[in-house]
Design a protein around this motif. Sequence first.
Motif, PDB file in Angstrom:
ATOM      1  N   GLY A  20       0.825  -1.218   0.000  1.00 53.20           N
ATOM      2  CA  GLY A  20       0.000   0.000   0.000  1.00 53.20           C
ATOM      3  C   GLY A  20       0.852   1.259   0.000  1.00 53.20           C
ATOM      4  N   VAL A  21       1.894   1.257   0.816  1.00 50.03           N
ATOM      5  CA  VAL A  21       2.821   2.392   0.845  1.00 50.03           C
ATOM      6  C   VAL A  21       3.469   2.564  -0.530  1.00 50.03           C
ATOM      7  N   LEU A  50      11.721   1.053   4.021  1.00 51.08           N
ATOM      8  CA  LEU A  50      11.795   1.610   5.380  1.00 51.08           C
ATOM      9  C   LEU A  50      10.575   1.204   6.203  1.00 51.08           C
ATOM     10  N   HIS A  51       9.409   1.300   5.607  1.00 56.45           N
ATOM     11  CA  HIS A  51       8.179   0.879   6.284  1.00 56.45           C
ATOM     12  C   HIS A  51       8.268  -0.588   6.714  1.00 56.45           C
ATOM     13  N   ASN A  52       8.660  -1.446   5.775  1.00 53.83           N
ATOM     14  CA  ASN A  52       8.699  -2.878   6.051  1.00 53.83           C
ATOM     15  C   ASN A  52       9.748  -3.238   7.098  1.00 53.83           C
ATOM     16  N   PHE A  53      10.876  -2.562   7.090  1.00 61.24           N
ATOM     17  CA  PHE A  53      11.892  -2.855   8.096  1.00 61.24           C
ATOM     18  C   PHE A  53      11.322  -2.680   9.504  1.00 61.24           C
ATOM     19  N   VAL A  54      10.668  -1.556   9.730  1.00 59.45           N
ATOM     20  CA  VAL A  54      10.132  -1.281  11.059  1.00 59.45           C
ATOM     21  C   VAL A  54       9.114  -2.356  11.460  1.00 59.45           C
ATOM     22  N   TRP A  55       8.195  -2.686  10.561  1.00 58.20           N
ATOM     23  CA  TRP A  55       7.200  -3.708  10.879  1.00 58.20           C
ATOM     24  C   TRP A  55       7.858  -5.066  11.107  1.00 58.20           C
ATOM     25  N   HIS A  56       8.788  -5.448  10.294  1.00 52.77           N
ATOM     26  CA  HIS A  56       9.415  -6.762  10.452  1.00 52.77           C
ATOM     27  C   HIS A  56      10.273  -6.823  11.720  1.00 52.77           C
ATOM     28  N   TRP A  57      10.948  -5.754  12.029  1.00 54.13           N
ATOM     29  CA  TRP A  57      11.760  -5.712  13.244  1.00 54.13           C
ATOM     30  C   TRP A  57      10.871  -5.789  14.492  1.00 54.13           C
TER      31      TRP A  57
END
Length: 134
Positions: A20-21, A50-57
Amino acid sequence: MTITVRRLLRFNVASALGVGVQLGVLWVLMRELQVGYVAATILAVLAAVLHNFVWHWRWTWADRAIPVVGVPAALARFVAANGVVSLVGNVVLMAILVRGAGLPAIAGNLVAIAVCGVINYWLGDAVVFKVRRV
């Protein structure tokens, strides 16, 4: 539910939000700002990475407990692995699908995201968020 199944579900939820982002940024850049599809794809992928890194972390691999002090190294691994696959894969596949096959940019981007997603799950599990012994 096993940890592997739960992790895969979380990966897909976080990645869907990232899609979506990516599509939102791609659409705004191309439609509203008249940026070409290659440059728009690069910027959209970077936003999604960047969005996915935060969610996955914080969610997908939260059980692997990367402390805040380890985030810069994990982010560097994520950008080097998932970011490069996403960026190169999306740009190459977009060129093939949009220019070569004549697909609309959004449709081509969805295909590119799906192909890169399979590779990125493996990289996240085996490289980026791998349990590291101290």
